[in-house]
Design a protein around this motif. Sequence first.
Motif, PDB file in Angstrom:
ATOM      1  N   UNK A 185      43.311  46.149  48.410  1.00 62.18           N
ATOM      2  CA  UNK A 185      42.790  47.139  47.468  1.00 62.18           C
ATOM      3  C   UNK A 185      43.961  46.257  45.830  1.00 62.18           C
ATOM      4  N   UNK A 186      43.164  46.876  45.058  1.00 60.33           N
ATOM      5  CA  UNK A 186      43.336  46.432  43.784  1.00 60.33           C
ATOM      6  C   UNK A 186      44.265  47.199  42.917  1.00 60.33           C
ATOM      7  N   UNK A 187      44.445  48.400  44.102  1.00 61.25           N
ATOM      8  CA  UNK A 187      46.211  49.084  43.029  1.00 61.25           C
ATOM      9  C   UNK A 187      47.154  48.378  43.940  1.00 61.25           C
ATOM     10  N   UNK A 188      47.281  48.391  45.394  1.00 61.73           N
ATOM     11  CA  UNK A 188      47.991  47.996  45.985  1.00 61.73           C
ATOM     12  C   UNK A 188      48.136  46.368  45.670  1.00 61.73           C
ATOM     13  N   UNK A 189      47.413  45.297  45.251  1.00 59.90           N
ATOM     14  CA  UNK A 189      47.821  44.316  45.084  1.00 59.90           C
ATOM     15  C   UNK A 189      48.537  44.002  43.955  1.00 59.90           C
ATOM     16  N   UNK A 190      47.781  44.840  42.779  1.00 62.26           N
ATOM     17  CA  UNK A 190      49.037  44.768  41.316  1.00 62.26           C
ATOM     18  C   UNK A 190      49.714  44.900  41.944  1.00 62.26           C
ATOM     19  N   UNK A 191      50.974  45.590  42.730  1.00 62.29           N
ATOM     20  CA  UNK A 191      51.563  46.555  42.345  1.00 62.29           C
ATOM     21  C   UNK A 191      52.450  45.180  43.770  1.00 62.29           C
ATOM     22  N   UNK A 293      43.817  41.963  40.146  1.00 61.95           N
ATOM     23  CA  UNK A 293      43.991  41.789  41.431  1.00 61.95           C
ATOM     24  C   UNK A 293      42.536  42.099  42.035  1.00 61.95           C
ATOM     25  N   UNK A 294      41.948  43.467  41.036  1.00 60.03           N
ATOM     26  CA  UNK A 294      40.403  42.932  41.592  1.00 60.03           C
ATOM     27  C   UNK A 294      39.780  41.701  42.324  1.00 60.03           C
ATOM     28  N   UNK A 295      39.948  40.992  40.833  1.00 56.12           N
ATOM     29  CA  UNK A 295      39.353  39.634  40.987  1.00 56.12           C
ATOM     30  C   UNK A 295      39.735  38.604  41.831  1.00 56.12           C
ATOM     31  N   UNK A 296      41.027  39.027  42.371  1.00 52.96           N
ATOM     32  CA  UNK A 296      42.006  37.868  42.908  1.00 52.96           C
ATOM     33  C   UNK A 296      41.431  37.898  44.216  1.00 52.96           C
ATOM     34  N   UNK A 297      41.032  39.132  44.257  1.00 60.03           N
ATOM     35  CA  UNK A 297      40.748  39.896  46.025  1.00 60.03           C
ATOM     36  C   UNK A 297      38.954  39.027  46.358  1.00 60.03           C
TER      37      UNK A 297
END
Length: 330
Positions: A185-191, A293-297
């Motif tokens: 997830x973009x939020x969890x991966x940002x953290x 983070x979303x772009x990394x995923x």
Amino acid sequence: MTAPQDPATASQVASRPPRLAAIDLGSNSFHLLVADYQNDRLEIVARHGEKVQLAAGLDEGGILDEASMARGLECLSRFTPLLQGVSPGCLRIVGTNALREAINREAFIECIRAGLGHRIEVITGDEEARLIYLGAAHALADQALADQALDKDHRRLVMDIGGGSTEFIIGEGFEPLALKSQHLGCVTFTRRFFADATITDKHMRQAELAALSTLAGLRSAYLKLGWQEAIGTSGTIKAAAAVLAAGGTPGPGEDVITREGMRELRRRLIELKHLDSVVLEGLNPDRARVFPAGMAILGAIFEAFELESLRYADGALREGVLHELMERHR
């Protein structure tokens, strides 16, 4: 004593098409979609979404903090006026990954139920994937009918990157053949990978490798099943397509994300160096801090599934919920 209802008014109420509504309590954003069901079709009358970031309020023990719940309740209070004319049987409220993970979700759910007077379903990852596919399939079918090129045997890989999870579905027509929800997830991966708010090649690659590791068990089965077209839905993929289109990146269309476009976007994000500096034409400021983070995923998805391009489709979870409500009314 209640005054007798005017016959003309009663007739108008009786002839009014059923009004259906779906609320998606997502890990990053809450969304409301309201539509009238008439002539065997959905006519959208209201659409509203707000960033809430429930997933950002989850601690390592799975406790959802008070601030996140307060943001959610404030958002839902703004949804309430848009639900006028929607009967209880015509509203469905679904919660996704953040509420699946929260061990104290019942307290939040009770507050929502008290405010809206309606039950809330915390759906499984597979059910979320199924509804996402239903919403995307209907959006694609509507487009195909407009183009007079509907192909029910056309196999698609559909994906939706959310705040706490990403869903992957392979299907034909309106029928899913494979469903899977993954903890990406973009939020969890940002953290997890951008906690110091810096954007570096190292941070991007760490996030990409973590996503690739998560996708390893899914990759071979999905590649074996195969597809003719890859489709992406919802905020992260919509934002990527919009940024690439606004930046003039070469590609086959404004809704299409290419491997070349992803490489260029990754380079631009690293040049920005900090989450607070993510200002890109076509990108909603509310999504800026979770966009890297979303772009990394998404980059890992391109790598894992050997994609050369991905097309954005405007139909996902809330549209799937509405179409299922429509089927019930039929």
